[in-house]
Enzyme design. Structure first.
Site, PDB file in Angstrom:
ATOM      1  N   LYS A 137     -81.422  46.891  -7.827  1.00  9.51           N
ATOM      2  CA  LYS A 137     -81.943  46.917  -6.555  1.00  9.51           C
ATOM      3  C   LYS A 137     -81.640  45.755  -5.673  1.00  9.51           C
ATOM      4  CE  LYS A 137     -86.547  45.486  -8.536  1.00  9.51           C
ATOM      5  NZ  LYS A 137     -87.426  44.516  -7.823  1.00  9.51           N
TER       6      LYS A 137
ATOM      7  N   ARG B 290    -100.387  47.498  -8.389  1.00 11.66           N
ATOM      8  CA  ARG B 290     -99.272  47.768  -7.317  1.00 11.66           C
ATOM      9  C   ARG B 290     -99.058  49.092  -7.306  1.00 11.66           C
ATOM     10  NH1 ARG B 290     -93.570  44.497  -7.754  1.00 11.66           N
ATOM     11  NH2 ARG B 290     -93.188  46.284  -9.053  1.00 11.66           N
TER      12      ARG B 290
ATOM     13  N   TYR C 298     -80.503  17.497  12.815  1.00 10.71           N
ATOM     14  CA  TYR C 298     -81.784  17.822  13.754  1.00 10.71           C
ATOM     15  C   TYR C 298     -82.898  16.787  13.255  1.00 10.71           C
ATOM     16  CZ  TYR C 298     -79.670  21.965  15.706  1.00 10.71           C
ATOM     17  OH  TYR C 298     -78.671  22.852  16.364  1.00 10.71           O
TER      18      TYR C 298
ATOM     19  N   MET D  37     -78.777  26.041  10.785  1.00 15.52           N
ATOM     20  CA  MET D  37     -78.394  27.427  10.645  1.00 15.52           C
ATOM     21  C   MET D  37     -77.155  27.600   9.712  1.00 15.52           C
ATOM     22  SD  MET D  37     -78.414  30.408  13.345  1.00 15.52           S
ATOM     23  CE  MET D  37     -79.917  30.315  13.809  1.00 15.52           C
TER      24      MET D  37
HETATM   25  C1  LIG Z   1     -90.930  48.233 -11.956  1.00 14.55           C
HETATM   26  C2  LIG Z   1     -90.018  47.447 -12.352  1.00 14.55           C
HETATM   27  N1  LIG Z   1     -89.429  47.175 -13.440  1.00 14.55           N
HETATM   28  C3  LIG Z   1     -88.384  46.232 -13.767  1.00 14.55           C
HETATM   29  C4  LIG Z   1     -88.165  45.304 -12.967  1.00 14.55           C
HETATM   30  C5  LIG Z   1     -87.123  44.436 -13.427  1.00 14.55           C
HETATM   31  O1  LIG Z   1     -87.819  42.966 -13.654  1.00 14.55           O
HETATM   32  P1  LIG Z   1     -86.855  41.618 -13.752  1.00 14.55           P
HETATM   33  O2  LIG Z   1     -85.924  41.233 -12.739  1.00 14.55           O
HETATM   34  O3  LIG Z   1     -87.924  40.554 -14.110  1.00 14.55           O
HETATM   35  O4  LIG Z   1     -86.372  42.030 -15.121  1.00 14.55           O
HETATM   36  C6  LIG Z   1     -88.434  45.335 -11.758  1.00 14.55           C
HETATM   37  C7  LIG Z   1     -88.327  44.344 -10.793  1.00 14.55           C
HETATM   38  O5  LIG Z   1     -88.985  43.550 -10.046  1.00 14.55           O
HETATM   39  C8  LIG Z   1     -89.611  46.289 -11.367  1.00 14.55           C
HETATM   40  O6  LIG Z   1     -90.118  46.156 -10.342  1.00 14.55           O
END
Ligand SMILES: Cc1ncc(COP(=O)(O)O)c(C=O)c1O
Length: 375
Positions: free
Chosen positions: A35, A134, A262, A310
């Protein structure tokens, strides 16, 4: 001329990190979490390298990320971990992704989308919230009803039962309490519904809590060679895959009393040479690193001095400066020296995740395998 700033990503390191994780987790399977554009490394190249290294599943947070992986040619089993709005649901299903569910209304919406071809049934992973607070339901009875609804829906397939740890990096005792809440429920689900993958572990749990590995571990941060415990990834045989590099665009003398940046937050006490490195907070070099960071030049550490702006930072090269145009490593290795994302994170009071995700889109990613062009 060098690029003003580049994030060099070693896909060989991602492959080797996944091999380390897959070996540690076996017989559990490895799901590589890619992700947020592969934690800033580039989702498609990271996913390819992870699969080459031994991952057999991929996971993302959003429907759009799932689509991007399919568009990039990745065909591995894919799980969308995040909540999905009704609009996003169609996108996730079109990407043939598995999804996470914990409410019966959501299962009804999914079933309404369900495909008729039994070989294309959507995989659903039911999430019990055992302490993260969550996503997921805290009520095991509700989670069991959701699983039964999935199993009964013709277009759906109950693919997994899952939870997520809140503290596997710094309080394994609480993670074990979560596991103790999860297992009786998950085993009942499996007993009732048969072939269901049980999964709970992120990187820290996959490495540190062997009994949490179950059928599948979902590793993100460790895939990229970053330490889930915020220390040195080398302790676990992990190699940072990403380096942030730039160059000395300017080298100039600085007399006592002259300043840089700056707000004049650096004023030279003695004669020195300043180097200007054309990378700044818009690229991910956070402004809070002002006067609090080292970069590597000519194989040695030199201090970043003055305010991070920046697009530029300034460094104190001392009395014997290298010439203009020389390489600068902000994150990564040069000679015997290295600067880890974990070091920036400590200085900034944050975590390595935020450092690599913060490297901005203006910084091109360049892929290689141990210095050779990546295929
Ligand atoms: C549901 C879930 N599983 C696994 C992971 C992977 O976690 P990590 O990057 O700590 O291995 C995440 C990341 O936030 C997550 O949200």
């Amino acid at each position: 001329m060098p690029l003003r700033a580049v994030a060099r990503v070693n896909v060989g390191a991602v492959e080797r990190n996944c091999a380390v994780l897959a070996r540690a987790a076996a017989p559990a399977a490895l799901c590589a979490v890619v992700k947020a554009d592969g934690y800033g490394h580039g989702a498609v190249p990271a996913a390819r390298a992870a699969l080459a290294g031994g991952a057999t599943w991929l996971a993302v947070a959003t429907a759009a990320e799932a689509s991007a992986l399919r568009a990039g040619g990745l065909e591995a089993p894919l799980l969308v971990l995040g909540a999905l709005s009704p609009e996003e649901l169609g996108v996730a299903l079109a990407a043939r992704a598995d999804v996470v569910a914990w409410r019966e209304e959501f299962v009804a919406a999914l079933a309404a989308h369900g495909q008729r071809d039994p070989s294309a049934r959507t995989g659903v992973h039911v999430k019990l919230d055992t302490g993260m607070g969550r996503l997921g339901t805290r009520d095991p009875a509700e989670a069991a009803r959701v699983a039964a609804a999935v199993a009964a829906a013709p277009g759906l397939r109950l693919a997994g039962a899952m939870t997520h740890f809140a503290t596997s990096d710094d309080d394994p005792a609480f993670a074990r309490e979560q596991l103790a809440r999860f297992l009786p429920w998950a085993e009942r689900i499996r007993a009732e519904h048969g072939d269901v993958l049980l999964h709970a572990a992120n990187s820290a749990a996959a490495l540190g809590i062997p009994e949490a590995r179950l059928d599948l571990v979902r590793c993100g941060i460790a895939v990229y060679g970053l330490d889930p415990f915020h220390e040195d990834p080398g302790r676990h045989g992990l190699e940072p895959a990403l380096e942030l590099r730039s160059y000395l665009a300017e080298v100039k003398p600085c007399a006592p009393g002259e300043s840089a940046g700056y707000g004049r937050r650096f004023v030279a006490r003695e004669s020195t040479w300043l180097g200007t490195v054309p990378v700044g907070y818009a690229d991910g070099v956070r402004r809070a690193l002002t006067n609090d960071c080292d970069v590597l030049v000519g194989g040695r550490r030199v201090p970043l001095v003055g305010t991070v702006s920046m697009d530029n930072v300034t460094v104190d090269l001392g009395p014997d400066p290298p010439p203009r145009g020389g390489d600068v490593v902000l994150l990564g290795r040069q000679g015997e020296q290295r600067v880890l994302a974990e070091e920036w994170a400590r200085r900034l009071g944050t975590i390595n995740y935020e450092i690599v995700c913060g490297i901005g889109p203006r910084v091109p990613r360049a892929y290689h395998r141990d210095g050779e062009p990546a295929a």
